[in-house]
Design an enzyme around this catalytic site. Structure first.
Site, PDB file in Angstrom:
ATOM      1  N   TYR A  57       6.221  -9.324   7.762  1.00  0.00           N
ATOM      2  CA  TYR A  57       5.675  -8.000   8.054  1.00  0.00           C
ATOM      3  C   TYR A  57       5.982  -7.590   9.489  1.00  0.00           C
ATOM      4  CZ  TYR A  57       2.622  -8.911   3.994  1.00  0.00           C
ATOM      5  OH  TYR A  57       2.121  -9.211   2.755  1.00  0.00           O
ATOM      6  N   TYR A  77      -4.113 -10.024   3.406  1.00  0.00           N
ATOM      7  CA  TYR A  77      -4.166  -8.587   3.700  1.00  0.00           C
ATOM      8  C   TYR A  77      -3.969  -8.391   5.202  1.00  0.00           C
ATOM      9  CZ  TYR A  77      -6.053  -7.884  -1.004  1.00  0.00           C
ATOM     10  OH  TYR A  77      -6.221  -7.850  -2.373  1.00  0.00           O
ATOM     11  N   ASP A 124       0.825  -1.203   0.000  1.00  0.00           N
ATOM     12  CA  ASP A 124       0.000   0.000   0.000  1.00  0.00           C
ATOM     13  C   ASP A 124       0.865   1.260   0.000  1.00  0.00           C
ATOM     14  OD1 ASP A 124      -2.322  -1.457   0.002  1.00  0.00           O
ATOM     15  OD2 ASP A 124      -2.597  -1.375   2.180  1.00  0.00           O
TER      16      ASP A 124
END
Length: 393
Positions: free
Chosen positions: A277, A349, A213
């Site tokens: 992440y 996501y 993003d």
């Protein structure tokens, strides 16, 4: 016998040595012209024994109209057409009029010829040999350029094949989209492509192996990407110099730049990877160190059923994707924050994994905590080599 069949053909058609030899192209070695000369020589020896006049090569071939005599002229036009293009390898193709191709096939059928070669195939080969000799360039199955010749009009069409470059990028700042967007002045793609377009004189197309993003950084060893440079005029470029120019932006860094092939480029873009992440989780109702640790423990190995997130529903097919969290670690920060370090399948996501996306992602961090949680900050730490499926952030 070859000589007898050749005699039958030459009684009906006036053929040059190229077209005569091509009728028997699959029988023996050498060029078609050499084969045609040899067949004509043997035939005339036989005719001389019988007191018959020789069958000489005609001034104008009834089939090809002496098109092979035009090769030197076409070579010069090819050199002129490609004069400002840098290349090492090439291929030659041609467009012959339908009436020539049809007449050739009619001769094959009329005389039961089964060992022939089409005229365009021989012409491509002979024109390629002549051009290679004149320019010291090499032919290749994966050429830099392709010439398409129209032998009778003299038109030369030049197809410049794309240049493919592999690399990895790190996005060091937030607020930059991966690809151009009207709401942003620049993107990862524009920062990387600009110097490549300038160096090659071609159009640079950026293709990332997934995306993050706008507000997410891409760190670690970077995300794989492919550049397809369309119609490059220059192929010998300084990748290290271009990398230095991109890295000087302070926003994007590129690593491991190298030239690659279309097949490898496709593999890079289609092979899924796991992602690592680091998410900063906000829990307004408060969170304890023990709760954070318990969430990470429950997440590890957990299968997630995730319906297309609400925020991207217009750009993605609305379906439920099944992905797995392979590893999770928690670090408590304060009464409302903790960090989650995650290794997941591609295509999961992460923001929605934390919030639950109003029930579209199950289970979620919010579900496991029993209270609302939000992703306040997210970074992709690494795109890992292990295969999985999909990609997102």
């Amino acid at each position: 016998m070859i000589v007898e069949k050749a005699s039958e053909v030459l009684e009906r058609y006036q053929l040059c040595d190229h077209c005569l030899g091509r009728l028997f192209a699959k029988l023996g070695k050498g060029t078609n012209e050499e084969r045609g000369k040899a067949i004509r020589f043997v035939l005339n020896m036989e005719r001389a024994k019988e007191g018959l006049p020789p069958v000489e090569e005609p001034k104008e071939c009834e089939l090809c109209n002496n098109v092979f005599d035009r090769i030197p002229e076409l070579v010069e036009k090819m050199k002129e057409t490609s004069g400002n293009v840098e290349f090492d390898t090439f291929l030659v193709g041609s467009r012959f009029p339908d009436e020539i191709m049809e007449k050739e096939r009619a001769i094959w059928d009329e005389f039961g010829i089964e060992a022939a070669e089409p005229i365009n195939r021989e012409f491509n080969r002979e024109l390629g040999k002549a051009f290679g000799k004149a320019t010291e360039k090499d032919t290749s199955k994966s050429p830099d350029v392709v010439f398409i010749a129209e032998p009778y009009t003299g038109k030369i069409e030049l197809q410049i094949n794309p240049l493919y470059i592999y690399g990895r990028y790190r996005k060091l700042v937030r607020g930059i989209p991966q690809t151009p967007h009207p709401d942003f002045e620049e993107s990862v793609a524009s920062i990387i492509c600009r110097p490549f377009s300038r160096a090659t004189g071609g159009k640079c197309v950026f293709k990332g192996a997934g995306r993050e993003d706008v507000d997410v950084r891409m760190l670690g060893k970077g995300r794989p990407f492919i550049l397809e440079i369309k119609r490059p005029k220059r192929r010998k470029i300084d990748l290290e110099g271009i990398a230095r120019e991109i890295n000087a932006s302070g926003k994007v860094e590129v690593l491991n730049l190298r030239f690659t092939t279309p097949d490898e480029a496709e593999k890079v873009l289609s092979t899924p990877h796991r992602k690592e992440y680091l998410a900063l989780v906000l829990v307004e109702e408060g969170v304890t160190p023990e709760e954070a640790e318990e969430v990470a423990k429950k997440l590890t190995g957990l299968e997630i059923h995730q319906r297309t997130p609400w925020r991207v529903r217009k750009a993605r097919a609305d379906k439920v994707r099944v992905r797995r969290v392979h590893h999770a670690e928690a670090k408590w920060i304060d009464e409302k924050h903790f960090e989650l370090r995650l290794i997941t399948d591609g295509g999961l996501y992460i923001k929605e994994l934390i919030s639950g996306d109003k029930g579209r992602t199950k289970p979620s961090v919010s579900d496991l905590l029993g209270k609302s949680a939000w992703c306040e900050r997210l970074d992709v730490l690494n795109v890992l080599d292990e295969q999985s499926s999909g990609d997102s952030s």
